[in-house]
Design a protein around this motif. Structure first.
Motif, PDB file in Angstrom:
ATOM      1  N   ARG A 158      39.718 -23.562  -2.094  1.00  0.00           N
ATOM      2  CA  ARG A 158      40.187 -22.185  -2.007  1.00  0.00           C
ATOM      3  C   ARG A 158      40.846 -21.783  -3.319  1.00  0.00           C
ATOM      4  O   ARG A 158      41.334 -22.638  -4.066  1.00  0.00           O
ATOM      5  CB  ARG A 158      41.155 -21.994  -0.844  1.00  0.00           C
ATOM      6  CG  ARG A 158      42.468 -22.733  -0.981  1.00  0.00           C
ATOM      7  CD  ARG A 158      43.277 -22.598   0.303  1.00  0.00           C
ATOM      8  NE  ARG A 158      44.573 -23.265   0.209  1.00  0.00           N
ATOM      9  CZ  ARG A 158      45.411 -23.411   1.235  1.00  0.00           C
ATOM     10  NH1 ARG A 158      45.083 -22.936   2.440  1.00  0.00           N
ATOM     11  NH2 ARG A 158      46.564 -24.006   1.059  1.00  0.00           N
ATOM     12  N   GLN A 159      40.843 -20.485  -3.557  1.00  0.00           N
ATOM     13  CA  GLN A 159      41.465 -19.962  -4.768  1.00  0.00           C
ATOM     14  C   GLN A 159      42.185 -18.665  -4.435  1.00  0.00           C
ATOM     15  O   GLN A 159      41.559 -17.690  -4.012  1.00  0.00           O
ATOM     16  CB  GLN A 159      40.431 -19.737  -5.872  1.00  0.00           C
ATOM     17  CG  GLN A 159      41.042 -19.364  -7.205  1.00  0.00           C
ATOM     18  CD  GLN A 159      40.041 -19.454  -8.349  1.00  0.00           C
ATOM     19  OE1 GLN A 159      38.829 -19.454  -8.151  1.00  0.00           O
ATOM     20  NE2 GLN A 159      40.557 -19.537  -9.580  1.00  0.00           N
ATOM     21  N   ALA A 160      43.498 -18.688  -4.635  1.00  0.00           N
ATOM     22  CA  ALA A 160      44.319 -17.495  -4.432  1.00  0.00           C
ATOM     23  C   ALA A 160      44.422 -16.743  -5.756  1.00  0.00           C
ATOM     24  O   ALA A 160      44.244 -17.332  -6.830  1.00  0.00           O
ATOM     25  CB  ALA A 160      45.700 -17.904  -3.937  1.00  0.00           C
TER      26      ALA A 160
ATOM     27  N   ARG B 281      41.680 -23.026  -8.503  1.00  0.00           N
ATOM     28  CA  ARG B 281      40.980 -23.446  -7.294  1.00  0.00           C
ATOM     29  C   ARG B 281      41.555 -24.782  -6.848  1.00  0.00           C
ATOM     30  O   ARG B 281      41.759 -25.688  -7.653  1.00  0.00           O
ATOM     31  CB  ARG B 281      39.491 -23.570  -7.582  1.00  0.00           C
ATOM     32  CG  ARG B 281      38.634 -23.774  -6.363  1.00  0.00           C
ATOM     33  CD  ARG B 281      37.159 -23.643  -6.687  1.00  0.00           C
ATOM     34  NE  ARG B 281      36.823 -22.299  -7.177  1.00  0.00           N
ATOM     35  CZ  ARG B 281      35.574 -21.885  -7.363  1.00  0.00           C
ATOM     36  NH1 ARG B 281      34.552 -22.693  -7.133  1.00  0.00           N
ATOM     37  NH2 ARG B 281      35.354 -20.671  -7.818  1.00  0.00           N
TER      38      ARG B 281
ATOM     39  N   ALA C 100      43.335 -16.644   0.567  1.00  0.00           N
ATOM     40  CA  ALA C 100      42.571 -17.041  -0.611  1.00  0.00           C
ATOM     41  C   ALA C 100      41.093 -16.766  -0.357  1.00  0.00           C
ATOM     42  O   ALA C 100      40.688 -16.466   0.770  1.00  0.00           O
ATOM     43  CB  ALA C 100      42.766 -18.529  -0.909  1.00  0.00           C
TER      44      ALA C 100
END
Length: 126
Positions: A38-40, A45, A92
């Motif tokens: 996931r990447q906010a 990531r 995210a």
């Protein structure tokens, strides 16, 4: 080449649940270690979970352990991520990833995975 398509993202209240699916095309799915990252916004990531090719072994980031469950159905070429007790910090873009080099092991680095989905947005509002 394997292609991955994620579905199931959306907006949910904190404390709620979502189930992400990742459908794969290609013959190597059943022999591949599969993972979720996931990447906010403004962040790198990060690893969320991974599952061995047979599904017998699963691996989780400490931040999601006990709340998220990764699973796979090799007959359907699909990997899932069940997310319960969602928190605002889980917000995210979630990516499905596959590794043609590894079939098992806690591979938490994105460089260990060589094919990726386009991502699906998960937003948990507090």
């Amino acid at each position: 080449q394997v292609q991955l398509v994620e579905t199931g993202g959306g907006l949910v209240q904190a404390g709620g649940s979502l189930r992400l699916s990742c459908a794969a095309s290609g013959r190597t799915f059943s022999s591949s270690l599969m993972g979720w990252f996931r990447q906010a916004p403004g962040k790198e990531r990060e690893f969320v979970a991974a599952i061995s090719r047979s599904g017998a072994n699963t691996y989780y980031a400490d931040s999601v352990k006990g709340r998220f469950t990764i699973s796979r159905d090799n007959a359907k070429n699909t990997v899932y991520l069940q997310m319960n007790s969602l928190k605002s910090e889980d917000t995210a873009v979630y990516y499905c990833a596959g590794s043609s080099s590894f079939s098992t092991g806690r591979r938490s680095s994105s460089i260990d995975y060589d094919y990726w989905g386009q991502g699906t947005q998960v937003t948990a509002s507090s």
